[in-house]
Scaffold this motif. Sequence first.
Motif, short mmCIF file in Angstrom:
data_model
loop_
_atom_site.label_atom_id
_atom_site.label_comp_id
_atom_site.label_asym_id
_atom_site.label_seq_id
_atom_site.Cartn_x
_atom_site.Cartn_y
_atom_site.Cartn_z
N ASP A 43 0.88 -1.15 0.00
CA ASP A 43 0.00 0.00 0.00
C ASP A 43 0.93 1.22 0.00
O ASP A 43 1.72 1.39 0.93
CB ASP A 43 -0.85 -0.07 1.27
CG ASP A 43 -1.73 1.15 1.46
OD1 ASP A 43 -1.54 2.15 0.73
OD2 ASP A 43 -2.58 1.11 2.37
N GLN A 45 0.61 4.27 0.58
CA GLN A 45 0.44 5.10 1.76
C GLN A 45 1.28 4.59 2.93
O GLN A 45 1.94 5.33 3.65
CB GLN A 45 -1.06 5.04 2.11
CG GLN A 45 -1.44 5.57 3.46
CD GLN A 45 -1.87 7.03 3.35
OE1 GLN A 45 -2.00 7.56 2.25
NE2 GLN A 45 -2.03 7.68 4.48
N ARG A 48 4.87 5.31 2.31
CA ARG A 48 5.14 6.74 2.52
C ARG A 48 5.29 7.05 4.00
O ARG A 48 6.20 7.76 4.41
CB ARG A 48 4.00 7.59 1.94
CG ARG A 48 4.37 8.22 0.59
CD ARG A 48 3.44 9.36 0.19
NE ARG A 48 2.03 9.03 0.20
CZ ARG A 48 1.40 8.32 -0.76
NH1 ARG A 48 2.07 7.90 -1.81
NH2 ARG A 48 0.12 8.08 -0.66
N GLN A 49 4.41 6.44 4.82
CA GLN A 49 4.48 6.69 6.27
C GLN A 49 5.81 6.22 6.86
O GLN A 49 6.23 6.67 7.91
CB GLN A 49 3.31 6.02 6.98
CG GLN A 49 2.03 6.81 6.87
CD GLN A 49 0.80 6.04 7.35
OE1 GLN A 49 0.93 4.93 7.86
NE2 GLN A 49 -0.36 6.62 7.17
#
Length: 798
Positions: A43, A45, A48-49
């Motif tokens: 994922d 996201q 990125r986190q």
Amino acid sequence: MATSCLLPCIAVLFLAAFVSSSRNMSLGPIQVDVPNDFSYVCDPQRFRQQGLDMDKFTYCNKSLSYQVRAKDLVDQMTLDDKVQQMGNSAKGVYRIGLPKYEWWSEALHGVSDVGPGVKFDNVVPGATSFPTVILTAASFNQSLWRNIGQVVSTEARAMYNLGNAGLTFWSPNINVVRDPRWGRITETAGEDPFVVGTYAINYVRGLQDVQGAEQSSDPNSRSLKVSSCCKHYTAYDVDAWEGVDRFHFNALVAEQDMLETFNRPFEMCVKDGDVSSVMCSYNRVNGFPTCADPNLLKGTIREEWDLHGYIVSDCDSIEVMVDGHKWLDDKGDDASAQTLKAGLDLDCGHFYPDYLKSAVLNGKVREAEIDRSLNYLYVVLMRLGFFDGIEQYKSLGKGDVCTEQHIALASQAAREGTVLLKNEGGALPLSHVSKLAVIGPLAKATELMLGNYAGIPCQFVSPLDGLTKVGQLLSAVDHVIYQPGCVDPKCQNDSLILPAINAAKDADATIIFVGTNLSIENEGLDRTDLYLPGYQTQLINQVAAVSRGPVILVIMSAGGVDIQFAKDNEKIKSILWAGWPGEEGGLAIADVIFGRYNPGGKLPITWYTNEYVKQLPMTSMPLRPVDGYPGRTYKFYDGPTVYPFGYGISYTNFRYEVTSSPESLRFTLKPYQHCYSQNHMNKDQDSPCPAIIIEHSECTHFIQVEVTVHNVGMRDGNEVVMVYSAPPPGIVGAPIKQLIGFQRVHVAAGQNVKVKFSFNACDSFNIIDAAAYNILPSGTHKIFVADESVPLEVNFDY
Ligand SMILES: *[C@@H]1O[C@H](CO)[C@@H](O)[C@H](O)[C@H]1NC(C)=O
Ligand SMILES: *[C@@H]1O[C@H](CO)[C@@H](O)[C@H](O)[C@H]1NC(C)=O
Ligand SMILES: *[C@@H]1O[C@H](CO)[C@@H](O)[C@H](O)[C@H]1NC(C)=O
Ligand SMILES: *[C@@H]1O[C@H](CO)[C@@H](O)[C@H](O)[C@H]1NC(C)=O
Ligand SMILES: *[C@@H]1O[C@H](CO)[C@@H](O)[C@H](O)[C@H]1NC(C)=O
């Protein structure tokens, strides 16, 4: 709100339950290497986190094959990283975005928290707990077996979404019950390898198959609902008996028995169930620890059967090799190197993470062997959607666990498995009783009904509750009097027998609940005799002696018990075997007793007399009679029994008509094919061509058998049609008969149902001879259904 997360957040949820309900609070000392608001690894996201760019990680590129993606993942790991992924608690590699994963979850008869991968908590307080497998097996209903697997995997997948379970379940147990004393009979589908293998195929497919994707041209990319594991490979069926335990036991097994009995369910599980994992066992076989035997693992499972998945050790098997078996005086790194080379991919334990690095650095095993195993592991996780998710399961949550339908299936399974063993004068079903005495230390059973490898159930219905509830509902009972007779199943004290006698004296009917629990038969605990424990026999006899009304005996046990005395006692009109029937067990028993359900289960094991177990040690592995010992299982033992394999009656009566076609088969041997006429055939009559070796043959001959089942009684009923073959007489060491097919049918009173079977000659009329050849003998075979039999002539032209 549903929490979606991978396993690492189990610890987080657990902590949160005690500290706060806020999910993005500071997490204190727990290292969280993935945020918990995603349901799959790849994922963007999520990357990125973590300050990573997912596009840079080829293993997340969905347009590439799982093999390529897995390779990319493994190739980015250091040796340290790699070995940390090869124990059941895989650590993950933060640097490349790979989260932790706990491989060990269990789901033998419902999602269980026996392994660390599963947690019950406020979010998921329980899951549907089905009867233990030996009772479900007694239904001989393949669609039931598959349905249970489907329900369990739905609950498992929902629990995964909630962070309460993993995706890899180390179930089912498909070891064959060779000896009636074995403590793990409850976990298995009984003594017949064909039944056990058929159970395995259905349960595994129920767990694993994604609807609409059951088949695939590339099995290594076939999606999995959850991953299942057939265990414990192989010849494992001694736990702890008279000072011998599984951590030291060396099973001496002939290849004939290996092919015919011990390995057959595993072969069926891998080839026909397409299971994604196999677990090797603790014991040794012919000197070798199973987890270190390259012939058993690489040679047989991986190459011959073509496993699509991974091989895992039983928990701490490698340690057991070193400390228990003292195999080759190995230390940790030698042992780990040997198992890895033998084909063991994952260690349930800490030996691989602790010792594989030094094994590689000291030249004991190639690092490429590690890469190969990791590849198998990650391909399985990819097929499970661990990396990409699986669309059709994303919405599963809390509302999909312990649903009304799931609970109803648990009670259905218990009803279908229940076996009626005796019913003199039609004492059952009970119609109306004014005063019902319910006696016995198992009458109030709750946890007991779950057996081992259980989780927390949705609810319980004990036998006493069930009888009271259903009795009232049907207005079949006015008063219920309960007396335990003994405080617990061990029944070491007879002081409660008198009150039980008094209760039975003026009752119109008496039901006695006796049997065993996990303190008598369990993993790590084989029995030494087959009697009912403690004073249970006295309780039954004394209560029966004074009872005014009919006495009904309900046996709740896993293995068989020697109840010859009760079978012979005229006061005891009816006997039911109800196994350990799961969370709804009491309801199912009451449905059977009051006639809401007509029982149709059949015993999946022989119920031997206690005399039998005095005649042979548990540790003698041969199935055939040897060394003055009797044979084992219905295939090789035809002495006295309490009840034979396949036994079970009904409230109605069935009559069979059997036809088969063709009645004779001619095989024409190819020019290079020879008749097989080794000495060990030893047929009485001299046949010019006693047999052929099946491997060399085209097995395109089928026999159609049609059985018409007439219900000639007054009640609708359920019948299991069991078809056996028996080889021509006079072949040394051949089984007496062998089950080749079975089907459960519902037949209305006065009606009949036709059941059709199609048998491949080489699969159903073959025998494994002493040299471990799989052969088809010539001559007159027999096809049996109950007391009906028809002949089948097999001849060879050469
Ligand atoms: C928790 O997350 C929510 C939504 O992501 C955010 O609005 C809130 O400020 C966060 N709280 C803390 C304490 O970080
Ligand atoms: C994924 O792989 C395909 C095929 O090799 C390639 O064309 C594509 O650019 C890759 N995607 C990314 C984001 O690297
Ligand atoms: C077999 O089990 C299924 C449940 O999966 C049930 O619907 C069916 O009635 C059973 N068949 C018989 C004959 O008991
Ligand atoms: C099993 O029986 C033993 C002794 O009879 C008892 O101590 C134990 O609590 C029982 N366990 C269950 C789950 O019924
Ligand atoms: C049996 O149980 C009764 C009642 O609990 C107790 O008084 C008696 O001492 C026990 N007998 C034995 C032999 O343990």
